[in-house]
Scaffold this motif. Structure first.
Motif, PDB file in Angstrom:
ATOM      1  N   VAL A 184       0.858  -1.179   0.000  1.00 30.84           N
ATOM      2  CA  VAL A 184       0.000   0.000   0.000  1.00 30.84           C
ATOM      3  C   VAL A 184       0.895   1.230   0.000  1.00 30.84           C
ATOM      4  CG1 VAL A 184      -1.798   1.256   1.248  1.00 30.84           C
ATOM      5  CG2 VAL A 184      -1.788  -1.254   1.260  1.00 30.84           C
ATOM      6  N   TRP A 185       0.774   2.033  -1.026  1.00 28.70           N
ATOM      7  CA  TRP A 185       1.601   3.233  -1.141  1.00 28.70           C
ATOM      8  C   TRP A 185       0.921   4.428  -0.490  1.00 28.70           C
ATOM      9  CZ3 TRP A 185       2.589   1.982  -6.993  1.00 28.70           C
ATOM     10  CH2 TRP A 185       3.684   1.109  -7.083  1.00 28.70           C
ATOM     11  N   PHE A 186       1.725   5.440  -0.234  1.00 27.07           N
ATOM     12  CA  PHE A 186       1.186   6.679   0.331  1.00 27.07           C
ATOM     13  C   PHE A 186       0.089   7.204  -0.590  1.00 27.07           C
ATOM     14  CE2 PHE A 186       5.370   6.200   2.163  1.00 27.07           C
ATOM     15  CZ  PHE A 186       5.106   6.435   3.507  1.00 27.07           C
ATOM     16  N   GLY A 187      -1.031   7.511   0.007  1.00 30.15           N
ATOM     17  CA  GLY A 187      -2.144   8.039  -0.783  1.00 30.15           C
ATOM     18  C   GLY A 187      -3.082   6.952  -1.286  1.00 30.15           C
ATOM     19  N   GLU A 188      -2.738   5.684  -1.053  1.00 34.79           N
ATOM     20  CA  GLU A 188      -3.601   4.595  -1.497  1.00 34.79           C
ATOM     21  C   GLU A 188      -4.439   4.066  -0.318  1.00 34.79           C
ATOM     22  OE1 GLU A 188      -1.561   2.515  -5.279  1.00 34.79           O
ATOM     23  OE2 GLU A 188      -0.808   1.816  -3.349  1.00 34.79           O
ATOM     24  N   ALA A 189      -5.586   3.498  -0.664  1.00 29.83           N
ATOM     25  CA  ALA A 189      -6.464   2.954   0.368  1.00 29.83           C
ATOM     26  C   ALA A 189      -5.989   1.564   0.774  1.00 29.83           C
ATOM     27  CB  ALA A 189      -7.883   2.873  -0.168  1.00 29.83           C
ATOM     28  N   LEU A 190      -6.226   1.222   2.047  1.00 29.88           N
ATOM     29  CA  LEU A 190      -5.930  -0.140   2.491  1.00 29.88           C
ATOM     30  C   LEU A 190      -7.001  -1.081   1.962  1.00 29.88           C
ATOM     31  CD1 LEU A 190      -4.301   1.717   4.466  1.00 29.88           C
ATOM     32  CD2 LEU A 190      -4.614  -0.051   6.171  1.00 29.88           C
TER      33      LEU A 190
END
Ligand SMILES: [Zn+2]
Length: 269
Positions: A184-190
């Motif tokens: 999960v990257w920064f700015g992405e939803a879990l």
């Protein structure tokens, strides 16, 4: 650590029917996994936050893979520490006693699994899984280098010669689609399923143990009040007091590798 905190923790632990543990970067750092945070945390001239993002991927997927290839290489050389092992052993004793145990981790390095933890909820994904951008399939992948083109690349040295990887050199799915790290990257939803599994583990637990993370970031920040609502004991193990220390019933200050083996040396009562 004070004797009373320890006694209070262990008397709750041995009677706990349902335990939830949340771990973060501090646990891995003790095994030598770089956190890419704070001073000296750069990879070349990049902050990790600027590489672990959809924007970075759109700009240059080869560079992002070079960074992850390096992280996989580093993680491959790291072993679980006594803190990982103590958690895996606690889980085994609790499962054997027919009690509930959920390990929730923000770490992507796979060290909990290596230590024997059975099915941790990996909130941020895994360094050892890839996801196809075309067909969406998620698969285990332990190739280091990720493709032959990445062999010898990934030096964190800012003077390392920059090379640009072509689309043809990127890892590919059997369907022909490009593979990306399943993290999960920064700015992405879990992932919803991970969030649900974590919440199910925390809801109604008797004990929530927070290790190696300040748990101030969503969704971890929500776990403490969630557990408190049902009267759980909240315990923290961190190298220094953190933003959640004030919310915890017991706080143990120090490295998890030093503290957990004796602290968790408890059998279900
Ligand atoms: Zn595919």
């Amino acid at each position: 650590m004070s004797e009373t905190s320890r006694e209070r923790f262990q008397s709750t632990l041995c009677r706990a029917r349902k335990i939830a543990v949340l771990t973060g970067a501090g646990v891995s750092a003790e095994s030598g996994i770089p956190t890419f945070r704070g001073a000296g945390g750069l990879w070349r001239r990049y902050e990790a936050t600027s590489l672990a993002s959809p924007e970075a991927w759109r700009r240059d997927p080869g560079l992002v893979w070079e960074f992850y290839n390096h992280r996989r290489e580093r993680a491959l050389g790291c072993a679980p520490n006594p803190g990982h092992h103590a958690l895996a052993q606690l889980e085994a004793r609790w499962r054997e006693a027919g009690r509930a145990f959920t390990l929730i981790t923000q770490n992507i390095d796979g060290l909990h699994e290596k230590a024997g933890s059975r099915s941790p909820v990996r909130l941020h994904g895994s360094l050892w899984q890839v996801r196809c951008l075309s067909c969406g399939s998620v698969t285990e992948n332990r190739d280091v280098p990720i493709t032959p083109a990445f062999a010898g690349s990934g030096s964190p040295d800012p003077e390392a010669p920059a090379r640009r990887f072509t689309a043809a050199e990127l890892p590919r799915c059997g369907c022909g689609g490009v593979l990306r790290p399943h993290v999960v990257w920064f700015g992405e939803a879990l992932q919803e399923s991970d969030l649900a599994a974590a919440a199910a583990g925390v809801e109604g637990c008797d004990l929530l143990l927070v290790v190696g993370t300040s748990a101030v970031v969503y969704p971890a920040a929500g776990f403490v009040p969630m557990a408190k609502r049902h009267g759980a004991l909240i315990a923290e193990v961190n190298v220094e007091p953190s933003a959640i220390s004030g919310l915890c019933d017991v706080v143990f200050t120090g490295g998890s590798g030093a503290i957990l083996p004796s602290l968790l040396d408890v059998t279900p009562a």
